[in-house]
Design a protein around this motif. Structure first.
Motif, PDB file in Angstrom:
ATOM      1  N   UNK A   2       0.818  -1.209   0.000  1.00 43.86           N
ATOM      2  CA  UNK A   2       0.000   0.000   0.000  1.00 43.86           C
ATOM      3  C   UNK A   2       0.855   1.265   0.000  1.00 43.86           C
ATOM      4  N   UNK A   3       2.015   1.210   0.689  1.00 45.70           N
ATOM      5  CA  UNK A   3       2.859   2.407   0.836  1.00 45.70           C
ATOM      6  C   UNK A   3       4.112   2.350  -0.025  1.00 45.70           C
ATOM      7  N   UNK A   4       4.179   1.423  -0.960  1.00 50.22           N
ATOM      8  CA  UNK A   4       5.437   1.245  -1.675  1.00 50.22           C
ATOM      9  C   UNK A   4       5.828   2.470  -2.504  1.00 50.22           C
ATOM     10  N   UNK A   5       4.863   3.215  -3.020  1.00 50.27           N
ATOM     11  CA  UNK A   5       5.202   4.419  -3.778  1.00 50.27           C
ATOM     12  C   UNK A   5       5.900   5.439  -2.877  1.00 50.27           C
ATOM     13  N   UNK A  52       9.475   4.268  -2.314  1.00 51.75           N
ATOM     14  CA  UNK A  52      10.358   4.605  -3.437  1.00 51.75           C
ATOM     15  C   UNK A  52      10.802   6.061  -3.355  1.00 51.75           C
ATOM     16  N   UNK A  53       9.840   6.946  -3.070  1.00 52.01           N
ATOM     17  CA  UNK A  53      10.158   8.369  -2.972  1.00 52.01           C
ATOM     18  C   UNK A  53      11.103   8.642  -1.810  1.00 52.01           C
ATOM     19  N   UNK A  54      10.822   8.037  -0.661  1.00 52.97           N
ATOM     20  CA  UNK A  54      11.675   8.236   0.516  1.00 52.97           C
ATOM     21  C   UNK A  54      13.088   7.738   0.242  1.00 52.97           C
ATOM     22  N   UNK A  68      16.453  10.020   0.421  1.00 56.77           N
ATOM     23  CA  UNK A  68      17.487   9.686   1.402  1.00 56.77           C
ATOM     24  C   UNK A  68      18.831   9.399   0.744  1.00 56.77           C
ATOM     25  N   UNK A  69      18.813   8.748  -0.401  1.00 58.88           N
ATOM     26  CA  UNK A  69      20.064   8.368  -1.067  1.00 58.88           C
ATOM     27  C   UNK A  69      20.816   9.588  -1.595  1.00 58.88           C
ATOM     28  N   UNK A  70      20.102  10.526  -2.184  1.00 58.85           N
ATOM     29  CA  UNK A  70      20.770  11.668  -2.846  1.00 58.85           C
ATOM     30  C   UNK A  70      21.663  12.447  -1.886  1.00 58.85           C
ATOM     31  N   UNK A 115      11.279   8.099   8.076  1.00 60.68           N
ATOM     32  CA  UNK A 115      10.358   8.795   7.179  1.00 60.68           C
ATOM     33  C   UNK A 115       9.147   7.932   6.867  1.00 60.68           C
ATOM     34  N   UNK A 116       9.355   6.624   6.714  1.00 60.20           N
ATOM     35  CA  UNK A 116       8.232   5.721   6.409  1.00 60.20           C
ATOM     36  C   UNK A 116       7.236   5.683   7.556  1.00 60.20           C
ATOM     37  N   UNK A 117       7.714   5.711   8.785  1.00 57.73           N
ATOM     38  CA  UNK A 117       6.817   5.702   9.939  1.00 57.73           C
ATOM     39  C   UNK A 117       5.901   6.918   9.909  1.00 57.73           C
ATOM     40  N   UNK A 118       6.471   8.095   9.700  1.00 60.01           N
ATOM     41  CA  UNK A 118       5.654   9.311   9.666  1.00 60.01           C
ATOM     42  C   UNK A 118       4.707   9.305   8.470  1.00 60.01           C
TER      43      UNK A 118
END
Length: 330
Positions: free
Chosen positions: A15-18, A21-23, A27-29, A272-275
């Motif tokens: 459900x939250x995979x999009x 991907x954004x997070x 984070x990587x950049x 970030x995913x938790x929030x």
């Protein structure tokens, strides 16, 4: 409504995979720029980010509390509808005398089932502020079926109302309202024929007023969204925090060792995913009638009422209770 023990983690991740991907990209950049290209100035002290995170946590908690209150109020309203419907069946059976020709009890009870049907169809209609049309909800909708989205109201009403009444109701915008008005008209005719005692007539009319009240409460929740200013600021704060988190973690992990700065990526994603997920859970609870997996199961509750009322008519061919699909009960 989810009726399983809990949502499986894999469904939450799907459900939250999009967002994941954004997070991950967010984070990587900064981590690559800091550790690989040695651009140190992009690191931000953790204190101001923590302040933003505190504000985001506060507004997320506020939203989730208020959206849960909307859901619980909707459930209480439909609990009252269940009780009033059963009372209607008893009062019709005991207060109304059968006409010599026709089946008065069946007409009054079938018309009530038609009211339930029309009301749930109205509550499943889409509104511009609702969320089920968002891409991640559309994808998740493959796990369940909303009967009001696949069946026609005309087909449902045709078995409950006469052809004349069905045509009258379908010609109105608020169909549930006019079904109640047909009930009131029928009661008045029965009273004039002497088939209902005056005091019993008043009691039955009061019951119709009560049903109008419950309908109005349902429509209030349906037609008044969770205030958009609170929903907007909630999303803005969470997105801002998600962007800032990796910039604040860079120096914190570098203190543990030069190579450990890369831990910013997994830990930044988790925080970030938790929030983000908390924000989406609150969003999915905003509109308890829109046809989502966390809605009040008005289709199932209507079927339960229908079975009870048909049994009061001593019918033996009863519809089957609505069964959950992938633990989602509509």
């Amino acid at each position: 409504m989810h009726v399983g023990r809990m949502y499986p983690l894999k469904e939450f991740l799907f459900w939250t995979r999009r967002e994941i991907y954004l997070i991950t990209i967010i984070t990587i950049i900064p981590t690559v720029l800091y550790a690989y290209f040695d651009i140190k100035w992009i690191a931000i002290p953790w204190v101001p980010i923590a302040l933003v995170g505190t504000a985001a946590a506060f507004i997320v908690g506020f939203k989730n509390t208020q959206t849960y209150n909307r859901l619980w109020e909707a459930r209480q309203i439909w609990g009252a509808i269940v009780n009033s419907s059963r009372a209607w069946g008893i009062l019709v059976h005991d207060f109304v005398k059968q006409e010599e020709a026709g089946n008065t009890h069946q007409q009054l009870i079938y018309r009530h089932i038609a009211w339930l049907t029309a009301l749930r169809y109205q509550l499943r209609e889409s509104r511009t502020w609702e969320n089920m049309k968002k891409s991640y909800n559309v994808e998740y909708a493959r796990f369940f079926v909303v009967p009001e989205k696949v069946n026609k109201l005309e087909d449902e009403l045709s078995t409950l109302l006469s052809a004349e009444e069905e045509a009258y109701v379908l010609g109105k915008k608020n169909r549930a309202t006019h079904i109640i008005s047909l009930q009131s008209k029928h009661l008045r005719e029965l009273k004039e024929k002497g088939l209902i005692e005056p005091l019993n007539y008043v009691e039955l009319e009061n019951m119709l007023v009560n049903l109008y009240e419950q309908q109005g409460k349902s429509e209030r929740i349906k037609n008044f969204p969770y205030p958009r200013q609170f929903a907007s600021i909630n999303l803005f704060f969470v997105r801002l925090f998600m962007i800032l988190v990796p910039f604040g973690m860079l120096k914190e992990f570098e203190k543990l060792g030069d190579d450990l700065v890369w831990l910013t990526i997994p830990f930044g994603i988790v925080v970030s995913w938790v929030f983000s997920t908390m924000e989406k859970v609150g969003e999915s609870t905003e509109n308890p009638f829109e046809g989502g997996p966390n809605d009040v199961p008005i289709t199932s509750m209507s079927r339960t009422i229908e079975i009870d009322l048909r049994e009061m008519l001593d019918e033996t061919e009863l519809p089957q209770p609505i069964q959950p699909l992938h633990d989602i009960l509509m």
